[in-house]
Design a protein around this motif. Sequence first.
Motif, PDB file in Angstrom:
ATOM      1  N   PRO A  54       0.828  -1.211   0.000  1.00 16.64           N
ATOM      2  CA  PRO A  54       0.000   0.000   0.000  1.00 16.64           C
ATOM      3  C   PRO A  54       0.860   1.257   0.000  1.00 16.64           C
ATOM      4  O   PRO A  54       2.024   1.242   0.420  1.00 16.64           O
ATOM      5  N   SER A  67       3.751   2.407   6.105  1.00 11.75           N
ATOM      6  CA  SER A  67       2.461   2.027   5.511  1.00 11.75           C
ATOM      7  C   SER A  67       1.944   0.707   6.055  1.00 11.75           C
ATOM      8  O   SER A  67       0.786   0.347   5.813  1.00 11.75           O
ATOM      9  N   GLY A  99      -6.165   1.532   9.314  1.00  9.09           N
ATOM     10  CA  GLY A  99      -6.627   1.789   7.954  1.00  9.09           C
ATOM     11  C   GLY A  99      -6.774   0.544   7.111  1.00  9.09           C
ATOM     12  O   GLY A  99      -7.591   0.497   6.178  1.00  9.09           O
ATOM     13  N   ALA A 100      -5.999  -0.489   7.443  1.00  8.90           N
ATOM     14  CA  ALA A 100      -6.067  -1.730   6.660  1.00  8.90           C
ATOM     15  C   ALA A 100      -7.439  -2.393   6.758  1.00  8.90           C
ATOM     16  O   ALA A 100      -7.837  -3.146   5.868  1.00  8.90           O
ATOM     17  N   ARG A 148     -10.364  -0.673   7.009  1.00 11.41           N
ATOM     18  CA  ARG A 148     -11.348   0.168   6.319  1.00 11.41           C
ATOM     19  C   ARG A 148     -12.708   0.137   7.007  1.00 11.41           C
ATOM     20  O   ARG A 148     -13.764  -0.006   6.366  1.00 11.41           O
ATOM     21  N   ALA A 149     -12.679   0.274   8.315  1.00  8.66           N
ATOM     22  CA  ALA A 149     -13.917   0.260   9.108  1.00  8.66           C
ATOM     23  C   ALA A 149     -14.077   1.606   9.797  1.00  8.66           C
ATOM     24  O   ALA A 149     -13.314   1.913  10.723  1.00  8.66           O
ATOM     25  N   PRO A 150     -15.032   2.444   9.370  1.00  8.71           N
ATOM     26  CA  PRO A 150     -15.216   3.771   9.984  1.00  8.71           C
ATOM     27  C   PRO A 150     -15.447   3.675  11.491  1.00  8.71           C
ATOM     28  O   PRO A 150     -16.153   2.785  11.977  1.00  8.71           O
TER      29      PRO A 150
END
Length: 384
Positions: free
Chosen positions: A254, A266, A275-276, A278-280
């Motif tokens: 990434p 990263s 961030g990996a 991707r869950a708000p």
Amino acid sequence: MDQTSAAKGRAPAVPLSGLERSTLRELLIHGPKSRAEIARELGMSRASLTRVTRALIEQGLVADGPVKLRGATGRPSEVLRIRPEGRQFLGVKLTGDRLYAVVTDLAAQALVEYDEPLTSRSVEDAVAQIGGVCERLSAEYPGIEGAGIGLAGDVVSKGDRQIVLESPFLGWSEVPLADLVGERLGLRAAAENDVRALTAAEHWFGVGAGYESMVLIAIGSGIGVGIVVDGKVVTGANGRAGNLEHLPVDPSGPRCERGHRGCLVSYLANAAIVGALRAPGLDYAGVVELARGGDPAARQAFRDAGHALGVLVATLANTMNPEKIVITGDGIAVTELARDEFDAAIAAGRQPGEAPIALDIQPFEFSEWARAGAVLAIRDFLRF
């Protein structure tokens, strides 16, 4: 100059001579020693040692300890020891939104810890806030001798001045922080990159004590590396020694915020692990909890992070060949959750038959950053 109560109403300390500082350092780092051992280590004559030890005892910095058997002859000798209560120091850690402070004794043992929100990121306000904190703490600990401030960023020495070249979290550039804080407090003050300060603290008072070479890796919101060579913390020409956040790990990985693909930060920074998934609304503590519960995505994020950390450790072991590598920081869970990947990456990056790395994984409390600031002040007191 408006001095705080930390500096009011007490006689100025008598400056230490070079031999007095060397003797004090020897006892601080290596523990109690006989006079003969100190003289031998520092190459002092008996007369010089007598003058030095008398001065240190009169200033309340050392004391005679118990008689112990020393050396191969087994002769009993009276040892000298540090008097930790002989001096007190203020340590400060600045983040982008909070100020952490501690008062320690001469042996860097915390006497009191304190933190509060940073009222403003302006240099003037931050210096004033440090002054106010010093005033409050010195009401209980009036013998504060000096102060040390650690912060994320590039800090260099220009002559006898310590300049914050850049601190992105605070938005500072070209700030003579030590001078400003010293003037506000009426005390000697030192400033340094927070990871190098933490490295110095571990080198003198932690698991690195007594080693001539070591590396400290701090993992969390960023990736910091502190390096000790020949007993000294390495700073680099521009205060950026150990800046390895963008070490390549996987060219197909990434992208980081600077556009590099598959670099260390990263994968390994706390924000990258979060961030990996991707869950708000998810934070780092939440990802740790998910990984411990067996969540596949969380486990994979930590496996990738563990591999990246192993690449970093192998790289540092190969290039620096240190006696010890210390890993710490608030992102330390990666060493628990991805130990197999971590160990495999180290093995893959090392030559077959290499001696094992002396690896020390240290649990971390955020107050350690402030204590590291106090160690800066102690080292400045000893002009090291």
